[in-house]
Design a protein around this motif. Structure first.
Motif, short mmCIF file in Angstrom:
data_model
loop_
_atom_site.label_atom_id
_atom_site.label_comp_id
_atom_site.label_asym_id
_atom_site.label_seq_id
_atom_site.Cartn_x
_atom_site.Cartn_y
_atom_site.Cartn_z
N LEU A 182 27.85 23.14 52.03
CA LEU A 182 27.88 21.73 51.68
C LEU A 182 27.15 21.49 50.35
O LEU A 182 27.67 20.83 49.46
CB LEU A 182 27.24 20.89 52.79
CG LEU A 182 27.08 19.40 52.51
CD1 LEU A 182 28.44 18.73 52.36
CD2 LEU A 182 26.27 18.74 53.62
N GLY A 183 25.96 22.04 50.25
CA GLY A 183 25.15 21.84 49.04
C GLY A 183 25.79 22.40 47.78
O GLY A 183 25.61 21.86 46.69
N LEU A 184 26.53 23.49 47.93
CA LEU A 184 27.15 24.13 46.77
C LEU A 184 28.62 23.73 46.60
O LEU A 184 29.26 24.16 45.65
CB LEU A 184 27.05 25.65 46.91
CG LEU A 184 25.64 26.22 46.90
CD1 LEU A 184 25.65 27.69 47.27
CD2 LEU A 184 25.00 26.01 45.53
N ASP A 185 29.14 22.95 47.54
CA ASP A 185 30.55 22.53 47.54
C ASP A 185 31.48 23.75 47.47
O ASP A 185 32.37 23.83 46.63
CB ASP A 185 30.83 21.57 46.38
CG ASP A 185 32.20 20.90 46.51
OD1 ASP A 185 32.68 20.74 47.66
OD2 ASP A 185 32.79 20.54 45.46
N ILE A 186 31.23 24.67 48.39
CA ILE A 186 32.05 25.88 48.50
C ILE A 186 32.46 26.06 49.95
O ILE A 186 31.89 25.44 50.85
CB ILE A 186 31.31 27.15 48.00
CG1 ILE A 186 29.99 27.35 48.76
CG2 ILE A 186 31.07 27.07 46.50
CD1 ILE A 186 29.23 28.61 48.40
N GLY A 187 33.44 26.90 50.21
CA GLY A 187 33.93 27.11 51.56
C GLY A 187 33.76 28.52 52.07
O GLY A 187 34.26 28.85 53.14
N MET A 188 33.04 29.36 51.30
CA MET A 188 32.88 30.76 51.69
C MET A 188 31.60 31.30 51.08
O MET A 188 31.26 30.94 49.94
CB MET A 188 34.09 31.54 51.17
CG MET A 188 34.13 33.00 51.47
SD MET A 188 33.27 34.09 50.31
CE MET A 188 33.66 33.43 48.74
N ILE A 189 30.93 32.13 51.87
CA ILE A 189 29.70 32.76 51.39
C ILE A 189 29.73 34.23 51.80
O ILE A 189 29.97 34.54 52.97
CB ILE A 189 28.44 32.10 51.99
CG1 ILE A 189 28.39 30.62 51.63
CG2 ILE A 189 27.17 32.81 51.52
CD1 ILE A 189 27.25 29.87 52.29
N PRO A 190 29.43 35.13 50.87
CA PRO A 190 29.27 36.53 51.26
C PRO A 190 28.05 36.67 52.17
O PRO A 190 27.07 35.93 52.04
CB PRO A 190 29.03 37.27 49.94
CG PRO A 190 29.47 36.33 48.87
CD PRO A 190 29.30 34.94 49.43
N VAL A 191 28.12 37.61 53.08
CA VAL A 191 26.99 37.89 53.97
C VAL A 191 26.44 39.25 53.56
O VAL A 191 27.19 40.23 53.51
CB VAL A 191 27.41 37.90 55.46
CG1 VAL A 191 26.21 38.18 56.35
CG2 VAL A 191 28.07 36.57 55.83
N ALA A 192 25.16 39.28 53.26
CA ALA A 192 24.56 40.52 52.78
C ALA A 192 23.30 40.84 53.55
O ALA A 192 22.56 39.95 53.97
CB ALA A 192 24.25 40.41 51.29
N ASP A 193 23.09 42.12 53.75
CA ASP A 193 21.85 42.64 54.32
C ASP A 193 21.18 43.36 53.16
O ASP A 193 21.60 44.45 52.79
CB ASP A 193 22.17 43.59 55.47
CG ASP A 193 20.92 43.99 56.25
OD1 ASP A 193 19.83 43.49 55.92
OD2 ASP A 193 21.05 44.80 57.18
N GLY A 194 20.20 42.70 52.55
CA GLY A 194 19.66 43.20 51.29
C GLY A 194 20.73 43.00 50.23
O GLY A 194 21.30 41.93 50.09
N ASP A 195 21.08 44.08 49.51
CA ASP A 195 22.15 43.96 48.53
C ASP A 195 23.45 44.62 49.01
O ASP A 195 24.38 44.81 48.26
CB ASP A 195 21.74 44.52 47.17
CG ASP A 195 21.36 45.99 47.23
OD1 ASP A 195 21.39 46.58 48.32
OD2 ASP A 195 21.06 46.55 46.16
#
Length: 145
Positions: free
Chosen positions: A28-41
């Motif tokens: 919502l804050g970034l106005d995006i619909g997808m986020i990568p999920v990362a454990d560290g890098d």
């Protein structure tokens, strides 16, 4: 031209142990619909607003559900040294509008979207890829009879 020349390098990520509410607030804050999920890098998944709605809310899960429980673990990605034309072909083939970008050590280094690529030196190829991405996938329950 290489993907690293068209990608967005600073990517906001979620962690597998965050809640879907936190991921949704980030979207919502970034106005995006997808986020990568990362454990560290290390890229371990992707979470979309659709994942939260369909795999989370529609399945009766609460806001405290962990990202790992609704994310897509089978992540499609490209390498930062891939040619833009090759990635556009791949986007059309797999019907995706964006891909996380990793280096050859498979460390997350960015994200590239169809719109990033359309602004690159291959706008005609981006249009072809969009045509492939938008191709009908079969009859839908909302189709007119």
């Amino acid at each position: 031209m290489k993907i690293k020349q068209a990608m967005t390098g600073e990517v906001c990520v979620a962690t597998p142990d965050e809640t879907i509410q936190k991921a949704a607030q980030l979207m919502l804050g970034l106005d995006i619909g997808m986020i990568p999920v990362a454990d560290g890098d290390q890229l371990v998944g992707m979470i979309t607003d659709r994942d939260i709605a369909v795999r989370g809310v529609a399945a009766g899960l609460g806001v405290d559900t962990l990202v790992r429980d609704v994310m897509t673990a089978d992540v499609k990605y490209c390498f930062d040294d891939d040619e833009i034309e090759d990635v556009l072909d791949n986007l059309g083939e797999i019907q995706l509008r964006r891909l996380p970008v990793v280096n050859r050590d498979k460390r997350l280094v960015g994200i590239v979207s169809l719109s990033d690529l359309a602004r690159s030196k291959a706008p005609d190829k981006a249009g072809i890829a969009l045509g492939e991405i938008a191709r009908p996938g079969g009859e839908h329950s909302q189709a007119a009879f």
